[in-house]
Scaffold this active site. Structure first.
Site, mmCIF file in Angstrom:
data_model
loop_
_atom_site.group_PDB
_atom_site.id
_atom_site.type_symbol
_atom_site.label_atom_id
_atom_site.label_comp_id
_atom_site.label_asym_id
_atom_site.label_seq_id
_atom_site.Cartn_x
_atom_site.Cartn_y
_atom_site.Cartn_z
ATOM 1 N N TYR A 25 0.808 -1.219 0.000
ATOM 2 C CA TYR A 25 0.000 0.000 0.000
ATOM 3 C C TYR A 25 0.841 1.268 0.000
ATOM 4 O O TYR A 25 0.633 2.167 0.820
ATOM 5 C CB TYR A 25 -0.966 -0.002 1.205
ATOM 6 C CG TYR A 25 -2.109 -0.970 1.012
ATOM 7 C CD1 TYR A 25 -3.234 -0.594 0.277
ATOM 8 C CD2 TYR A 25 -2.053 -2.253 1.525
ATOM 9 C CE1 TYR A 25 -4.280 -1.482 0.074
ATOM 10 C CE2 TYR A 25 -3.090 -3.147 1.323
ATOM 11 C CZ TYR A 25 -4.198 -2.754 0.596
ATOM 12 O OH TYR A 25 -5.221 -3.632 0.393
ATOM 13 N N TYR A 153 -12.147 -6.789 7.094
ATOM 14 C CA TYR A 153 -11.012 -6.879 6.176
ATOM 15 C C TYR A 153 -10.728 -8.350 5.923
ATOM 16 O O TYR A 153 -10.575 -9.130 6.867
ATOM 17 C CB TYR A 153 -9.749 -6.198 6.732
ATOM 18 C CG TYR A 153 -8.588 -6.405 5.790
ATOM 19 C CD1 TYR A 153 -8.494 -5.663 4.612
ATOM 20 C CD2 TYR A 153 -7.630 -7.391 6.021
ATOM 21 C CE1 TYR A 153 -7.463 -5.892 3.702
ATOM 22 C CE2 TYR A 153 -6.598 -7.622 5.112
ATOM 23 C CZ TYR A 153 -6.522 -6.873 3.959
ATOM 24 O OH TYR A 153 -5.515 -7.113 3.064
ATOM 25 N N ASP A 254 -13.302 -16.015 9.339
ATOM 26 C CA ASP A 254 -11.958 -15.635 8.921
ATOM 27 C C ASP A 254 -11.126 -15.392 10.185
ATOM 28 O O ASP A 254 -11.174 -14.320 10.780
ATOM 29 C CB ASP A 254 -12.038 -14.379 8.045
ATOM 30 C CG ASP A 254 -10.659 -13.884 7.612
ATOM 31 O OD1 ASP A 254 -9.651 -14.410 8.114
ATOM 32 O OD2 ASP A 254 -10.613 -12.962 6.771
ATOM 33 N N LYS A 283 -1.652 -16.109 8.518
ATOM 34 C CA LYS A 283 -0.749 -15.299 9.349
ATOM 35 C C LYS A 283 0.121 -16.097 10.325
ATOM 36 O O LYS A 283 1.225 -16.474 9.970
ATOM 37 C CB LYS A 283 -1.547 -14.196 10.039
ATOM 38 C CG LYS A 283 -2.024 -13.149 9.024
ATOM 39 C CD LYS A 283 -2.366 -11.801 9.627
ATOM 40 C CE LYS A 283 -2.394 -10.714 8.580
ATOM 41 N NZ LYS A 283 -3.708 -10.362 8.083
HETATM 42 C C1 LIG Z 1 -4.284 -10.350 6.780
HETATM 43 C C2 LIG Z 1 -5.676 -10.851 6.655
HETATM 44 C C3 LIG Z 1 -6.133 -11.448 5.462
HETATM 45 C C4 LIG Z 1 -5.262 -11.563 4.233
HETATM 46 O O1 LIG Z 1 -4.161 -12.395 4.423
HETATM 47 P P1 LIG Z 1 -2.885 -12.249 3.419
HETATM 48 O O2 LIG Z 1 -1.971 -13.351 3.849
HETATM 49 O O3 LIG Z 1 -2.335 -10.879 3.656
HETATM 50 O O4 LIG Z 1 -3.389 -12.423 2.036
HETATM 51 C C5 LIG Z 1 -7.430 -11.915 5.435
HETATM 52 N N1 LIG Z 1 -8.239 -11.816 6.498
HETATM 53 C C6 LIG Z 1 -7.836 -11.254 7.647
HETATM 54 C C7 LIG Z 1 -8.780 -11.186 8.808
HETATM 55 C C8 LIG Z 1 -6.551 -10.741 7.770
HETATM 56 O O5 LIG Z 1 -6.165 -10.147 8.913
#
Ligand SMILES: *Cc1c(COP(=O)(O)O)cnc(C)c1O
Length: 446
Positions: A25, A153, A254, A283
């Site tokens: 970004y 997000y 997520d 992550k």
């Molecule tokens: C960081 C994140 C993503 C995206 O993961 P990337 O490995 O950066 O593609 C998706 N959902 C959540 C909740 C995140 O914090």
């Protein structure tokens, strides 16, 4: 640093970086400064100029056991020498099998199937594709929309962007390539306060009116991360599970930021004692050593996908199930299973609550909040990331504010003394921070 110098093998050419390398970004023509890091150990990043910084970010939620952990390094070294990569089509290997076994054991009982993806965004794409194929297999192909909540997000790829907060600009920026999804208001009742059931009215109405077209509800459980660092009430998430059951909608959680202990539970959905139909992990999955993500689902979802006209799940990237990444994840999950994380996160949470509390009285701090290993100062104004970044580096810490948020999520192994350095730096910067001046420029004084 003298940018006119030719680079030597020993120095990071920051000018070449600025001229040629995109960072997350950022502008390519008006790049913000990047700091050269040559090594990292435990909770410390080592800059090229010799300075050491206490890391408050865990490299964006990922590096939960700290850098250069001997166990993860050894597992990766051994795996690189033995089998760094092999295609996953028609071939399998021990790291993938061991990882799947650990994930099936650690997550809620109904999540039995594991799809290994390259990154968090891809895990979200995979989850959405599973949901659509599931309904094809259940003869309800009109169920194609994803319902989500504002302030979310979920990643940067197109399907993931379609469920990110619609105010963020992505939706207008990329026009019709971003699918129109359904958005309910963001949850309002805070994690530690009373739950107001009226906040379910609008989302209940969306379910009632649209359920024939909704394949899945997709949300971040308990903590909305990059969409504003908000911690919402467990009863809200439990109610979402009930709505999904009532209206025959899949629940995709997520947990890419929240998974593996960060919020004080191994998975954030445990705060609400619910199960997902599809779960996204990423992550911290490899302890932050290499990119890997996973999408898990129930037997029922897997069966529905198999019953779809395709008969198979339509996804399979080149580096699927990469053995090196799987070996790192296995080592990281074994560290989790040693079970120090609970005590570590408990101690971090208590210390963050105690040390950040006084910031609530600062003129430009509108909210102080802590959940598990996450501490947030919400400021009244949008922050100048580059300028504050430099201040934090001067203070010997690595903290990267965004929007109006100064927040940390340090490695679980951080000492109490190092955590104090982080909270002290947060308070110094938050106190100095002034409202934007008339030109919209950001000023601070020391
Ligand atoms: C960081 C994140 C993503 C995206 O993961 P990337 O490995 O950066 O593609 C998706 N959902 C959540 C909740 C995140 O914090």
């Amino acid at each position: 640093m003298n940018t006119h110098h030719q680079s030597t093998t020993n120095s990071i050419d920051l000018q070449f970086d600025k001229d040629h390398l995109w960072h997350p970004y950022t502008s390519m023509t008006n790049a913000l400064p990047a700091y050269g890091v040559i090594a990292a150990n435990g909770v410390e990043l080592q800059l090229e100029n010799g300075k050491k910084l206490i890391d408050g970010t865990s490299s964006w939620w990922a590096c939960i056991h700290g850098y250069s952990h001997p166990k993860i390094v050894a597992a990766m070294q051994q795996q690189t020498a033995q089998l760094s990569h092999v295609m996953f089509g028609g071939i399998t290997h021990r790291p993938a099998v061991e990882l799947a076994r650990l994930l099936v054991d650690m997550t809620s009982p109904k999540l039995t199937k594991v799809f290994l993806a390259d990154s968090g965004s891809i895990a979200v794409e995979v989850a959405m594709k599973m949901a659509l194929q599931y309904w094809q297999g259940r003869s309800q192909p009109s169920k194609q929309k994803i319902l989500t909540i504002k302030n979310g997000y979920h990643g940067d790829t197109f399907a993931a962007m379609s469920v990110c907060d619609p105010e963020g600009g992505m939706h207008t920026m990329f026009g019709e390539l971003v699918t129109k999804q359904l958005f309910a208001p963001a949850p309002q009742s805070k994690f530690n306060q009373a739950f107001n059931p009226q906040e379910l009215d609008e989302i209940s109405a969306i379910f009632a009116d649209n359920h024939q077209h909704i394949a899945a509800l997709l949300v971040e459980p308990i903590m909305q991360g990059a969409g504003g660092m908000r911690f919402y009430h467990p009863d809200y998430l439990a109610a979402l599970r009930q709505l999904c059951d009532k209206y025959n909608v899949l629940l995709i959680l997520d947990e890419i930021a929240t998974g593996f202990g960060r919020t004080g539970k191994l998975f954030a959905y445990e705060h609400s004692a619910i199960e997902a139909d599809i779960l996204c992990l990423g992550k911290a999955l490899t302890g932050g050593y290499i990119s890997l993500a996973a999408t898990m689902c129930t037997d029922e979802v897997a069966q529905g996908v198999s019953d779809s006209p395709a008969g198979v799940f339509m996804h399979g990237p080149t580096f699927m199930g990469n053995p090196l990444a799987c070996a790192a994840a296995v080592a990281s999950l074994e560290l989790i299973k040693e079970n120090h994380w609970q005590q570590q996160i408990g101690a971090i949470e208590a210390q963050l609550k105690q040390e950040l509390a006084e910031a609530a009285d600062y003129p430009n701090v509108v909210d102080v909040r802590v959940l598990g290993g996450v501490g947030v100062l919400e400021m009244s104004n949008i922050l100048d990331t580059a300028q504050l970044q430099q201040q934090f580096v001067d203070l010997g810490v690595w903290i990267r504010p965004f929007s109006n948020l100064i927040y940390i999520m340090p490695p679980y192994c951080i000492s109490s003394a190092d955590l104090s350095k982080l909270t002290t730096a947060m308070k110094i910067v938050a106190k100095q921070t002034e409202l934007p001046n008339a030109t919209g420029e950001f000023i601070s004084h020391g």
